[in-house]
Design a protein around this motif. Structure first.
Motif, PDB file in Angstrom:
ATOM      1  N   GLN A  85     -11.579 -48.176 -68.737  1.00  0.00           N
ATOM      2  CA  GLN A  85     -10.852 -49.411 -68.449  1.00  0.00           C
ATOM      3  C   GLN A  85     -11.609 -50.299 -67.477  1.00  0.00           C
ATOM      4  O   GLN A  85     -11.538 -51.524 -67.573  1.00  0.00           O
ATOM      5  CB  GLN A  85      -9.466 -49.091 -67.881  1.00  0.00           C
ATOM      6  CG  GLN A  85      -8.536 -50.289 -67.795  1.00  0.00           C
ATOM      7  CD  GLN A  85      -7.166 -49.889 -67.275  1.00  0.00           C
ATOM      8  OE1 GLN A  85      -7.025 -48.886 -66.589  1.00  0.00           O
ATOM      9  NE2 GLN A  85      -6.160 -50.677 -67.628  1.00  0.00           N
ATOM     10  N   GLY A  86     -12.342 -49.683 -66.536  1.00  0.00           N
ATOM     11  CA  GLY A  86     -13.095 -50.456 -65.577  1.00  0.00           C
ATOM     12  C   GLY A  86     -12.223 -51.059 -64.484  1.00  0.00           C
ATOM     13  O   GLY A  86     -11.004 -50.863 -64.438  1.00  0.00           O
ATOM     14  N   GLY A  87     -12.838 -51.808 -63.604  1.00  0.00           N
ATOM     15  CA  GLY A  87     -12.098 -52.485 -62.547  1.00  0.00           C
ATOM     16  C   GLY A  87     -11.493 -51.518 -61.544  1.00  0.00           C
ATOM     17  O   GLY A  87     -12.147 -50.598 -61.038  1.00  0.00           O
ATOM     18  N   VAL A  88     -10.210 -51.737 -61.281  1.00  0.00           N
ATOM     19  CA  VAL A  88      -9.503 -50.895 -60.311  1.00  0.00           C
ATOM     20  C   VAL A  88      -9.361 -49.466 -60.812  1.00  0.00           C
ATOM     21  O   VAL A  88      -9.175 -48.538 -60.027  1.00  0.00           O
ATOM     22  CB  VAL A  88      -8.117 -51.512 -60.017  1.00  0.00           C
ATOM     23  CG1 VAL A  88      -7.387 -50.735 -58.923  1.00  0.00           C
ATOM     24  CG2 VAL A  88      -8.255 -52.969 -59.598  1.00  0.00           C
ATOM     25  N   SER A  89      -9.485 -49.270 -62.120  1.00  0.00           N
ATOM     26  CA  SER A  89      -9.359 -47.934 -62.678  1.00  0.00           C
ATOM     27  C   SER A  89     -10.427 -46.990 -62.137  1.00  0.00           C
ATOM     28  O   SER A  89     -10.194 -45.784 -62.033  1.00  0.00           O
ATOM     29  CB  SER A  89      -9.460 -48.004 -64.211  1.00  0.00           C
ATOM     30  OG  SER A  89      -9.352 -46.725 -64.788  1.00  0.00           O
ATOM     31  N   HIS A  92      -8.925 -45.590 -58.938  1.00  0.00           N
ATOM     32  CA  HIS A  92      -7.793 -44.695 -59.212  1.00  0.00           C
ATOM     33  C   HIS A  92      -8.274 -43.322 -59.690  1.00  0.00           C
ATOM     34  O   HIS A  92      -7.793 -42.289 -59.214  1.00  0.00           O
ATOM     35  CB  HIS A  92      -6.875 -45.324 -60.267  1.00  0.00           C
ATOM     36  CG  HIS A  92      -6.103 -46.493 -59.747  1.00  0.00           C
ATOM     37  ND1 HIS A  92      -5.419 -47.358 -60.582  1.00  0.00           N
ATOM     38  CD2 HIS A  92      -5.913 -46.954 -58.490  1.00  0.00           C
ATOM     39  CE1 HIS A  92      -4.829 -48.297 -59.858  1.00  0.00           C
ATOM     40  NE2 HIS A  92      -5.125 -48.074 -58.588  1.00  0.00           N
TER      41      HIS A  92
END
Length: 233
Positions: A85-89, A92
């Motif tokens: 998913q990228g980003g903040v994932s 997490h």
């Protein structure tokens, strides 16, 4: 001048045999005191071997460093899962994967130590910490090694369910190896004496801990990893 006295047989044999003996013996090495070949220095254990090496005496600083290394390697697997998913994932997953190791170490191992006291166990806190740190290092090494393959798979597959299943499979392999290492170290520390009933109680406690650790880790991963709870499907 020939005196007529025959030469001793021993003398004649020595003179006659000396050339043949010298030829059979061959050339002799010069006595220089040097060794026959170069000396190969002893090798040093690698970082992985040092990380998983058994220590006869627990070392608080070394065990904490080993535990931290295991968490860092486990976070690499989280980054690999977050690549879908990228980003903040990324954050997490990088925090969620080692969170299960922390939960088992902070909740499961102290509870196991308390249960073992009911069977008059001789396990002390430093020994439990050393076993926990070694198990976390083993789990981290496995997950860190699987991270490149996991990243390639979750990015290229089109099925979110398959990506979640393969990610969970890697977590299960790393977690199972860590639990086996932990149980083996704790069993070795506990089997120093005691009767059959006492050893049976230790075995039951360790098996119960293994089940609890598996359930706790799955619960943490399912609640913190978006790839497993459907947010990244």
């Amino acid at each position: 001048m020939d005196t007529g006295v025959p030469e001793p047989a021993e003398r004649r044999g020595d003179v006659a045999a000396s050339p043949a003996a010298s030829a059979a013996a061959g050339p002799t090495a010069p006595a220089t005191g040097a060794s026959a070949g170069p000396t190969v220095p002893a090798g040093h254990p690698g970082w992985t071997a040092s990380l998983l090496a058994e220590r006869p005496v627990p070392d608080l600083r070394g065990d904490l460093a080993r535990f931290g290394a295991g968490l860092g390697l486990a976070s690499l697997y989280g980054l690999a899962l977050g690549a879908r998913q990228g980003g903040v994932s990324f954050a997490h997953h990088a925090a969620g994967v080692p969170a299960a190791l922390v939960a088992v170490a902070c909740l499961g191992v102290p509870a196991l130590t308390i249960v073992l006291t009911l069977f008059d166990a001789t396990l002390d806190a430093p020994r439990a910490l050393s076993a926990t740190a070694r198990a976390a290092a083993a789990t981290g090494l496995v997950l860190g090694g699987l991270a490149p393959a996991a990243a390639l798979f979750v990015v290229t597959t089109t099925s979110g369910f398959t990506a979640a299943l393969m990610g969970l499979l890697g977590l299960a392999v790393g977690g199972a190896i860590g639990v086996c290492v932990l149980l083996r170290d704790l069993r070795a520390a506990l089997q120093r004496g005691g009767g059959l009933l006492r050893l049976a109680g230790h075995g039951a406690a360790l098996l119960g801990f293994a089940g609890f650790a598996v359930v706790l880790a799955l619960r943490v991963w399912w609640g913190t990893l978006p790839i497993l709870n459907g947010d990244a499907l």
